[in-house]
Design a protein around this motif. Structure first.
Motif: not given
Length: 315
Positions: A16-18, A116-120, A162-167, A170-173
């Protein structure tokens, strides 16, 4: 900001993130006149890895047909961790080395990572649970330079949401990595077992822990500057540390200077048992040796401490 025509590399696993970072970078690169190198590491650890590589190849080909300036570069890691070694550490070291090599081959001087911030926040907690010093509690830097390559994390202040919302927008898979459910891995245990309860009890945990990592980064930098000031008059041209001057420092500054001195001379951090013994046992004069593990030693001669490398060490 890279010049027009330059190549920007993005570490791309397919998750997801990358995936979100690669998508956002390609959109920006098209407008800025940049080339994008998607760097994919095939770890060879899971049966799904071949399918993930094929999916990355299809995705980049589809985006090129869309007119986006992206090309996939990939490599398969070889070997396996030694008995008793951490699988996570082995995979991370191999991945970092491979990413640097691929970025260089692609002609990129900037490599983007999707943390992202959660990873940090997670990294801060894991380091704290391991008894980490400020260097560990600093977690991940926003930007670092190694071997002519800038490693940057542009989303380190962005919340996971925010990353999840972006995915979704843009309907990324993204691919689904089954190893993320393996609770034998420390980070997975934190995510699956600890984080839900922590966030339920402390809704601002992600923000607060990421801020704590930032404070640790500032403390680490200040300690480094203090060590440099303390060591400047104490270390000779051969890298030996004058014991008398070192012992004149306060106990905290002795420990701080000792760690910085050892790291500068040996190229790696001093083991804590060695630091503890040196602080307690080094006399003003005499001859003595303290083992540091892996064939390394600390030796006292003529009132000066020296780092002794293993036989055959090319440093």
């Amino acid at each position: 900001k890279p010049a027009a025509g330059a190549t920007v590399a993005v570490a791309f696993s397919g998750g997801r993130d990358s995936l979100a970072l690669l998508h956002a970078t390609c959109r920006a690169a098209q407008a800025l006149g940049l080339q994008v190198a998607a760097l994919h590491i095939h770890h060879g650890l899971l049966p799904e890895a071949d399918a993930w590589l094929q999916g990355a190849q299809r995705l980049c080909a589809r985006w090129r047909r869309r007119g986006w300036p992206v090309h996939l570069h990939w490599v398969r890691l070889s070997g396996q961790p030694a008995p008793g070694d951490s699988l996570e550490a082995w995979a991370r070291a191999g991945r970092h080395a491979a990413l640097a090599q691929l970025a260089q081959q692609a002609g990129a001087s900037l490599l983007l990572l999707a943390h992202h911030r959660r990873d940090q926040a997670e990294t801060f907690v894991l380091q704290a649970l391991r008894g980490g010093a400020p260097a560990g509690l600093s977690a991940m830097p926003r930007q670092a330079s190694r071997a002519g390559l800038i490693w940057a994390r542009p989303w380190l202040d962005q919340p996971r949401g925010a990353i999840e919302a972006y995915v979704q927008r843009h309907r990324l898979q993204p691919v689904d990595d089954p190893s993320n459910a393996d609770d034998r891995l420390a980070r997975n245990r934190l995510r699956l077992q600890v984080w839900p309860a922590l966030e339920a009890a402390f809704p601002h945990a992600e923000t607060s822990l990421a801020a704590a990592a930032q404070r640790a980064q500032e403390a680490r930098a200040a300690l480094g500057e203090l060590a440099a000031l303390d060591l400047a008059p104490l270390v000779d041209a051969d890298g030996a540390l004058a014991v008398a001057g070192w012992r004149a420092l306060s106990a905290a500054r002795q420990a701080n200077a000792l760690r910085a001195w050892w790291a500068a001379q040996a190229g790696h951090s001093a083991p804590q048992p060695l630091v503890t013994r040196l602080l307690a046992e080094v006399p003003p004069q005499g001859v003595a040796r303290w083992p540091a593990g892996g064939g390394w030693w600390c030796a006292l001669r003529s009132g000066r401490l020296q780092v002794v490398a293993p036989v055959g060490h090319a440093g």
